[in-house]
Design a protein around this motif. Structure first.
Motif, mmCIF file in Angstrom:
data_model
loop_
_atom_site.group_PDB
_atom_site.id
_atom_site.type_symbol
_atom_site.label_atom_id
_atom_site.label_comp_id
_atom_site.label_asym_id
_atom_site.label_seq_id
_atom_site.Cartn_x
_atom_site.Cartn_y
_atom_site.Cartn_z
ATOM 1 N N ILE A 266 23.281 -1.706 -1.189
ATOM 2 C CA ILE A 266 24.358 -1.472 -2.146
ATOM 3 C C ILE A 266 25.713 -1.244 -1.483
ATOM 4 C CG2 ILE A 266 24.222 1.053 -2.322
ATOM 5 C CD1 ILE A 266 24.198 0.666 -5.383
ATOM 6 N N GLN A 267 25.720 -0.942 -0.183
ATOM 7 C CA GLN A 267 26.965 -0.624 0.512
ATOM 8 C C GLN A 267 27.706 -1.862 1.018
ATOM 9 O OE1 GLN A 267 27.999 2.510 0.466
ATOM 10 N NE2 GLN A 267 26.102 3.104 -0.562
ATOM 11 N N LEU A 268 27.032 -2.991 1.097
ATOM 12 C CA LEU A 268 27.633 -4.179 1.713
ATOM 13 C C LEU A 268 28.240 -5.112 0.671
ATOM 14 C CD1 LEU A 268 24.840 -5.058 4.312
ATOM 15 C CD2 LEU A 268 27.031 -3.954 4.777
ATOM 16 N N THR A 269 29.439 -5.612 0.959
ATOM 17 C CA THR A 269 30.026 -6.636 0.099
ATOM 18 C C THR A 269 29.447 -7.992 0.476
ATOM 19 O OG1 THR A 269 31.875 -7.183 1.558
ATOM 20 C CG2 THR A 269 32.181 -5.319 0.033
ATOM 21 N N ILE A 270 29.631 -8.964 -0.387
ATOM 22 C CA ILE A 270 29.140 -10.314 -0.095
ATOM 23 C C ILE A 270 29.873 -10.897 1.108
ATOM 24 C CG2 ILE A 270 29.113 -12.680 -0.979
ATOM 25 C CD1 ILE A 270 28.167 -11.598 -3.627
ATOM 26 N N ALA A 271 31.148 -10.576 1.258
ATOM 27 C CA ALA A 271 31.895 -11.041 2.431
ATOM 28 C C ALA A 271 31.304 -10.439 3.705
ATOM 29 C CB ALA A 271 33.363 -10.656 2.294
ATOM 30 N N ASP A 272 30.922 -9.147 3.658
ATOM 31 C CA ASP A 272 30.272 -8.507 4.818
ATOM 32 C C ASP A 272 28.997 -9.256 5.189
ATOM 33 O OD1 ASP A 272 32.185 -6.461 4.886
ATOM 34 O OD2 ASP A 272 30.989 -5.141 3.593
ATOM 35 N N ILE A 273 28.208 -9.564 4.174
ATOM 36 C CA ILE A 273 26.907 -10.210 4.395
ATOM 37 C C ILE A 273 27.092 -11.608 4.955
ATOM 38 C CG2 ILE A 273 24.845 -11.088 3.214
ATOM 39 C CD1 ILE A 273 25.238 -8.661 1.262
ATOM 40 N N SER A 274 28.068 -12.338 4.428
ATOM 41 C CA SER A 274 28.354 -13.681 4.932
ATOM 42 C C SER A 274 28.661 -13.644 6.422
ATOM 43 C CB SER A 274 29.529 -14.282 4.164
ATOM 44 O OG SER A 274 29.899 -15.535 4.708
ATOM 45 N N ALA A 275 29.492 -12.678 6.834
ATOM 46 C CA ALA A 275 29.857 -12.555 8.253
ATOM 47 C C ALA A 275 28.656 -12.141 9.093
ATOM 48 C CB ALA A 275 30.986 -11.539 8.411
ATOM 49 N N PHE A 279 28.028 -17.093 8.871
ATOM 50 C CA PHE A 279 28.710 -18.164 8.143
ATOM 51 C C PHE A 279 30.213 -18.065 8.387
ATOM 52 C CE2 PHE A 279 24.692 -17.803 5.885
ATOM 53 C CZ PHE A 279 24.332 -19.133 5.755
ATOM 54 N N ASN A 280 30.847 -19.205 8.598
ATOM 55 C CA ASN A 280 32.275 -19.195 8.945
ATOM 56 C C ASN A 280 33.190 -19.140 7.729
ATOM 57 O OD1 ASN A 280 31.992 -21.780 7.963
ATOM 58 N ND2 ASN A 280 32.179 -22.781 9.971
ATOM 59 N N SER A 281 32.619 -19.232 6.514
ATOM 60 C CA SER A 281 33.414 -19.078 5.307
ATOM 61 C C SER A 281 32.510 -18.667 4.162
ATOM 62 C CB SER A 281 34.138 -20.379 4.953
ATOM 63 O OG SER A 281 33.223 -21.339 4.441
ATOM 64 N N PHE A 286 28.010 -19.564 0.151
ATOM 65 C CA PHE A 286 27.577 -19.787 -1.228
ATOM 66 C C PHE A 286 26.795 -21.091 -1.356
ATOM 67 C CE2 PHE A 286 31.422 -17.239 -2.977
ATOM 68 C CZ PHE A 286 30.762 -16.054 -2.694
ATOM 69 N N ASN A 287 27.303 -22.150 -0.731
ATOM 70 C CA ASN A 287 26.663 -23.467 -0.852
ATOM 71 C C ASN A 287 25.271 -23.479 -0.231
ATOM 72 O OD1 ASN A 287 28.871 -24.559 -2.182
ATOM 73 N ND2 ASN A 287 29.827 -25.353 -0.319
ATOM 74 N N VAL A 288 25.145 -22.904 0.963
ATOM 75 C CA VAL A 288 23.841 -22.893 1.641
ATOM 76 C C VAL A 288 22.872 -21.970 0.903
ATOM 77 C CG1 VAL A 288 22.632 -22.353 3.791
ATOM 78 C CG2 VAL A 288 24.872 -23.450 3.871
ATOM 79 N N LYS A 290 22.793 -21.215 -2.270
ATOM 80 C CA LYS A 290 22.330 -21.848 -3.504
ATOM 81 C C LYS A 290 21.379 -23.005 -3.215
ATOM 82 C CE LYS A 290 23.890 -23.078 -8.093
ATOM 83 N NZ LYS A 290 25.029 -23.127 -9.032
ATOM 84 N N LYS A 291 21.593 -23.702 -2.110
ATOM 85 C CA LYS A 291 20.705 -24.804 -1.732
ATOM 86 C C LYS A 291 19.270 -24.323 -1.565
ATOM 87 C CE LYS A 291 19.786 -27.960 2.134
ATOM 88 N NZ LYS A 291 20.248 -28.414 3.481
ATOM 89 N N TYR A 292 19.089 -23.162 -0.934
ATOM 90 C CA TYR A 292 17.743 -22.687 -0.626
ATOM 91 C C TYR A 292 17.146 -21.772 -1.693
ATOM 92 C CZ TYR A 292 18.013 -24.706 4.038
ATOM 93 O OH TYR A 292 18.105 -25.594 5.085
ATOM 94 N N THR A 293 17.975 -21.120 -2.503
ATOM 95 C CA THR A 293 17.451 -20.156 -3.478
ATOM 96 C C THR A 293 17.659 -20.576 -4.923
ATOM 97 O OG1 THR A 293 19.498 -18.867 -3.618
ATOM 98 C CG2 THR A 293 17.962 -18.292 -1.840
#
Length: 324
Positions: A266-275, A279-281, A286-288, A290-293
């Motif tokens: 609950i403490q992590l933002t989606i931007a935190d998780i992406s980094a 992922f470089n953006s 989001f694209n990857v 959604k492709k797998y899930t």
């Protein structure tokens, strides 16, 4: 991901129910036998065995499987187990009834046919740093089906149940691919479950361990090939032959699995998780994802919280869109 009821339509139109417990419909070709079992009432300690190795795959309902030298385990749709010839399976059906039958596919394969395909694999695509090579052993192998295995199983049901004089030919090609895919899946599981032990003597295991430890960094096939002391072309070919997917596909799958775990924090933002997942953006993430899930990170997180926390999420968190 698992076989759907639609995949059984050809079988359902032909089969006859004669037994409420493990009613069996069998389809046979020269080197394989496809059995579909349906159970319409609760039962315990139902015994089953085949003279040849068998791939059992759950389609509907739930079983409790008891296999030699293993603790009992729950067997659910989308899961499969490979069992050696003549090994007795003891099965419980805790939920089966007339309105909710348990359905399971059991594909018995000629040992001679499997050994012939393994010999071809060892000749054309030998394992890296493994003197034993591809082999048929007596250990049970329990796993979750991937998309390709599910496709091949549903296609085999169609081939076995259709009235086509060439079905033996069609089945042979599909079964060959299925056996190779299963061998690759087993090899992948073995390496991933024994990375520490294998990484000092196996170049692919060393590369896999490097991936596991550097998911937050930029990882290229060139860098992995250098780590494995191989040319880029040789590394890519060996990786795909042994694991059944490309290095980039493997890295993406590992990153998405990591992201799914982090999205429950609950403490992590989606931007935190992406980094954290390399992922470089955000858009690429989001694209990857959604492709797998088949869903977005925000939808996955919201669904998880609604299912598991049931209203315990602080109001200020729900209104902070950076988390969703």
């Amino acid at each position: 991901m698992h076989l759907r009821k639609d995949d059984l339509n050809p079988h359902l139109r032909q089969r006859k129910l004669e037994d409420m417990v493990e009613n069996r419909t069998s389809y046979t070709i020269e080197f394989a036998e496809l059995n579909i079992y349906e159970t319409h009432q609760k039962a315990e300690k139902v015994e089953l065995a085949f003279p040849d190795p068998v791939l059992a795959s759950m389609i509907r309902g739930k079983k409790i499987m008891h296999l030699k030298n293993e603790a009992p385990f729950t067997f659910l749709p989308g899961e499969s187990v490979i069992v050696s010839g003549y090994e007795k399976m003891v099965i419980d059906f805790p939920e089966a009834d007339i309105d909710n039958p348990t359905q399971c596919l059991a594909l018995a394969l000629s040992s001679e046919k499997i050994l012939k395909i393994i010999a071809e694999l060892n000749e054309k695509t030998p394992l890296i740093d493994d003197k034993k090579g591809w082999q048929l052993d007596n250990e049970n192998f329990y796993f979750t089906n991937d998309q390709v295995v599910n496709y091949l199983l549903s296609h085999l049901i169609e081939i076995f149940t259709e009235n086509n004089k060439a079905k033996d030919v069609f089945a042979e090609y599909t079964l060959k691919e299925l056996i190779i895919r299963l061998m690759q899946t087993k090899a992948r599981h073995f390496l991933l479950n024994n990375l520490q032990q294998q990484s000092t003597s196996n170049r692919l295991a060393f590369a896999l361990q490097y991936i596991e430890e550097h998911l937050d960094e930029r990882i290229t096939v060139s860098k992995l090939a250098d780590k494995a002391c191989m040319s880029e072309a040789s590394f890519f070919r060996a990786f795909k032959n042994q694991l059944g997917l490309s290095p980039i596909e493997f890295i993406q799958q590992k990153r998405i699995a990591l992201a799914q775990g982090l999205l429950t924090d609950i403490q992590l933002t989606i931007a935190d998780i992406s980094a954290c997942c390399g992922f470089n953006s955000l858009n690429h993430f989001f694209n990857v994802f959604k492709k797998y899930t088949k869903t977005t990170p925000a939808q996955y997180r919201k669904s998880f919280f609604e299912k598991n926390l049931k209203g315990k999420i602080p109001l200020h968190f729900l209104t902070d869109t950076s988390h969703f």
